[in-house]
Design an enzyme around this catalytic site. Structure first.
Site, PDB file in Angstrom:
ATOM      1  N   ALA A 113       0.028 -10.365 -51.959  1.00 48.07           N
ATOM      2  CA  ALA A 113      -1.189 -10.306 -52.768  1.00 48.07           C
ATOM      3  C   ALA A 113      -0.860  -9.575 -54.067  1.00 48.07           C
ATOM      4  CB  ALA A 113      -2.274  -9.560 -52.002  1.00 48.07           C
ATOM      5  N   GLN A 172       0.487 -15.225 -54.914  1.00 48.43           N
ATOM      6  CA  GLN A 172      -0.877 -15.079 -54.423  1.00 48.43           C
ATOM      7  C   GLN A 172      -1.645 -14.163 -55.384  1.00 48.43           C
ATOM      8  OE1 GLN A 172      -1.909 -12.828 -50.782  1.00 48.43           O
ATOM      9  NE2 GLN A 172      -3.008 -14.661 -50.097  1.00 48.43           N
ATOM     10  N   TYR A 228     -11.125  -9.390 -48.461  1.00 54.15           N
ATOM     11  CA  TYR A 228     -10.954  -8.937 -49.842  1.00 54.15           C
ATOM     12  C   TYR A 228     -12.034  -9.581 -50.718  1.00 54.15           C
ATOM     13  CZ  TYR A 228      -6.803  -6.946 -47.819  1.00 54.15           C
ATOM     14  OH  TYR A 228      -5.973  -6.208 -47.011  1.00 54.15           O
ATOM     15  N   ARG A 254      -6.330 -19.463 -50.091  1.00 55.82           N
ATOM     16  CA  ARG A 254      -6.301 -18.912 -48.725  1.00 55.82           C
ATOM     17  C   ARG A 254      -7.692 -18.445 -48.353  1.00 55.82           C
ATOM     18  NH1 ARG A 254      -2.124 -15.066 -45.357  1.00 55.82           N
ATOM     19  NH2 ARG A 254      -1.198 -17.096 -44.999  1.00 55.82           N
ATOM     20  N   ARG A 310       5.129 -12.678 -39.971  1.00 57.45           N
ATOM     21  CA  ARG A 310       5.957 -11.606 -39.422  1.00 57.45           C
ATOM     22  C   ARG A 310       7.326 -12.070 -38.947  1.00 57.45           C
ATOM     23  NH1 ARG A 310       1.302  -9.828 -35.542  1.00 57.45           N
ATOM     24  NH2 ARG A 310       0.945 -12.056 -35.883  1.00 57.45           N
TER      25      ARG A 310
HETATM   26  C1  LIG Z   1       3.091  -6.554 -43.551  1.00 55.22           C
HETATM   27  C2  LIG Z   1       2.047  -7.607 -43.756  1.00 55.22           C
HETATM   28  C3  LIG Z   1       1.465  -7.742 -45.007  1.00 55.22           C
HETATM   29  C4  LIG Z   1       0.509  -8.753 -45.242  1.00 55.22           C
HETATM   30  N1  LIG Z   1       0.031  -8.935 -46.521  1.00 55.22           N
HETATM   31  C5  LIG Z   1      -0.731 -10.025 -46.787  1.00 55.22           C
HETATM   32  C6  LIG Z   1      -1.038 -10.377 -48.116  1.00 55.22           C
HETATM   33  O1  LIG Z   1      -0.594  -9.749 -49.077  1.00 55.22           O
HETATM   34  N2  LIG Z   1      -1.818 -11.474 -48.325  1.00 55.22           N
HETATM   35  C7  LIG Z   1      -2.287 -12.239 -47.281  1.00 55.22           C
HETATM   36  O2  LIG Z   1      -2.989 -13.215 -47.506  1.00 55.22           O
HETATM   37  N3  LIG Z   1      -1.960 -11.946 -46.005  1.00 55.22           N
HETATM   38  C8  LIG Z   1      -1.171 -10.886 -45.738  1.00 55.22           C
HETATM   39  N4  LIG Z   1      -0.766 -10.644 -44.461  1.00 55.22           N
HETATM   40  C9  LIG Z   1      -1.108 -11.616 -43.409  1.00 55.22           C
HETATM   41  C10 LIG Z   1       0.031 -12.623 -43.253  1.00 55.22           C
HETATM   42  O3  LIG Z   1       0.237 -13.357 -44.446  1.00 55.22           O
HETATM   43  C11 LIG Z   1      -0.244 -13.597 -42.093  1.00 55.22           C
HETATM   44  O4  LIG Z   1      -1.395 -14.340 -42.415  1.00 55.22           O
HETATM   45  C12 LIG Z   1      -0.438 -12.873 -40.771  1.00 55.22           C
HETATM   46  O5  LIG Z   1       0.578 -11.905 -40.563  1.00 55.22           O
HETATM   47  C13 LIG Z   1      -0.440 -13.865 -39.602  1.00 55.22           C
HETATM   48  O6  LIG Z   1       0.769 -14.612 -39.583  1.00 55.22           O
HETATM   49  P1  LIG Z   1       1.995 -14.225 -38.594  1.00 55.22           P
HETATM   50  O7  LIG Z   1       1.448 -14.233 -37.202  1.00 55.22           O
HETATM   51  O8  LIG Z   1       3.015 -15.305 -38.830  1.00 55.22           O
HETATM   52  O9  LIG Z   1       2.486 -12.882 -38.995  1.00 55.22           O
HETATM   53  C14 LIG Z   1       0.131  -9.613 -44.184  1.00 55.22           C
HETATM   54  C15 LIG Z   1       0.697  -9.443 -42.927  1.00 55.22           C
HETATM   55  C16 LIG Z   1       1.653  -8.467 -42.706  1.00 55.22           C
HETATM   56  C17 LIG Z   1       2.285  -8.364 -41.337  1.00 55.22           C
END
Ligand SMILES: Cc1cc2nc3c(=O)[nH]c(=O)nc-3n(C[C@H](O)[C@H](O)[C@H](O)COP(=O)(O)O)c2cc1C
Length: 365
Positions: A59, A101, A186, A234, A331
């Site tokens: 973000a 983003q 947000y 998103r 992740r």
């Molecule tokens: C460390 C971390 C930071 C994240 N920062 C953002 C972000 O900046 N923008 C966003 O839309 N989602 C953010 N997310 C959510 C992830 O983009 C993702 O949607 C979420 O982790 C689920 O996917 P996953 O199960 O593959 O991790 C973040 C997640 C993690 C773990």
């Protein structure tokens, strides 16, 4: 026949080399001015080297008050764009499509990084007054002193200008995809959800009012983004608050074609984040994919699925079975920057990806 994980994806005139996207993930690693650092360059660069089709920044705040923490990335000045440009260029050199983003954290801004507890930062600690559709702070809505201000019409006009200026800078810095962040509680999600939007002007009230700002910002970003390049949005498909009036999957399904109408090419379907009372039904494999499928039924726009995608076969099946157009991996990319190259080995598609020539001796090429 359906495509698979390694089939290129063409959106407008932009071709992404495969269907894996690095999900945006905050790194909380800027110095206090929002400029990208060596960390961002290495972090995003290694995921581009790791074979992903799209590498998206975390973000990236369109104005200083839009940062979650003082250590978040920003793009509110040309200096910010200059710091990001080499990252976009390196990703392209590695064959990935660089994406950014564009974000504003709204009432969830002004906090410490997660490893310091994500605590609200007060002004005397370097924090700032947060902005929201209504004056309801997060996570404690009746917090005193109030730290969240209801946005005026001037604030809303300024926000739109900031999104447009940020998109122009991102475009000039070499990014090929712009994603409007309207998820996870947000600012833009706060306008969508009746949980956080109690306005009685044209930016609140019914579905049309609450969705107006997201539609306008998507349209304005599209207006400055090159015609041959994609715009993503998103969304949180649901607030996960079944017991109260809230934003639901059916609302998202209704919104998706409206976003497509104003120029969104892909809806990136996430969920939750609006309120601490949310009830997450599951966080296992593919936990948000059914939302992406529901959205896809209602729009011609492409749809990205995210959440609990960790295995190559699982990601491949999502594409092969037409459950999503893009497998968005968060992740697992923190655990393995080379997820896509490893996926190709596991899926017997080694000839469809490029290991860096520097590393070929490690894989018998
Ligand atoms: C460390 C971390 C930071 C994240 N920062 C953002 C972000 O900046 N923008 C966003 O839309 N989602 C953010 N997310 C959510 C992830 O983009 C993702 O949607 C979420 O982790 C689920 O996917 P996953 O199960 O593959 O991790 C973040 C997640 C993690 C773990």
């Amino acid at each position: 026949m359906s495509e698979d994980l390694f089939a290129p994806l063409s959106i407008r005139e932009t071709t992404v080399r495969n269907r894996v996207m690095v999900s945006p993930m905050c790194q909380y690693s800027c110095d206090e001015d929002g400029l990208a650092t060596d960390w961002h360059e290495t972090h995003l660069g290694s995921r581009a080297t790791g074979g992903a089709g799209i590498v998206m920044t975390e973000a990236t705040a369109i104005e200083p008050r839009g940062r979650i923490s003082p250590n978040d990335l920003g793009i509110w000045s040309d200096d910010h764009a200059d710091a990001l440009a080499p990252i976009a260029e390196f990703a392209k050199d590695r064959g990935a499509t660089p994406a950014i983003q564009l974000a504003h954290a709204g009432r969830k801004a002004s906090k410490t990084p997660p490893w310091d507890g994500s605590e609200p930062l007060q002004p005397d600690e370097g924090g700032w007054e947060t902005l929201a559709p209504s004056a309801k702070p997060y996570p404690f809505e009746d917090a005193t002193p109030p730290r969240t201000r209801k946005m005026t019409r001037n604030d809303i006009d300024g926000l739109k200008e900031d999104f447009v200026a940020a998109a122009e800078r991102a475009r000039d810095a070499g990014f090929e995809i712009a994603e409007v962040h309207a998820a996870h509680g947000y600012l833009l999600h706060e306008f969508l959800s009746p949980v956080t939007n109690q306005r009685d002007d044209e930016y609140g009230g019914d579905f049309e009012g609450r969705t107006r700002l997201v539609r306008e910002i998507t349209e304005e970003v599209r207006g400055v983004w090159p015609d041959d390049k994609p715009v993503f949005v998103r969304v949180s498909a649901t607030d996960w608050l079944p017991d109260r009036e809230s934003w639901t999957v059916e609302d998202t399904a209704e919104l998706a074609p409206l976003l497509a109408e104003v120029g969104a090419d892909l809806v990136d379907v996430s969920a939750g984040g609006i309120h601490p009372d949310q009830q997450i039904p599951s966080s296992g494999p593919n936990y948000q994919v059914p939302y992406a499928e529901r959205v896809s039924e209602n729009t011609d726009a492409l749809v990205g699925a995210v959440g609990g995608i960790t295995e190559p076969k699982q990601a491949d099946a999502l594409i092969r079975n037409d459950r999503a157009d893009l497998a968005i991996v968060g992740r697992e990319h923190l655990r393995d920057p080379y997820f896509t190259l490893h996926a190709a080995e596991e899926l017997d598609a080694g000839d469809r990806v490029e290991w860096p020539i520097q590393y070929r001796r490690a894989v018998g090429k």
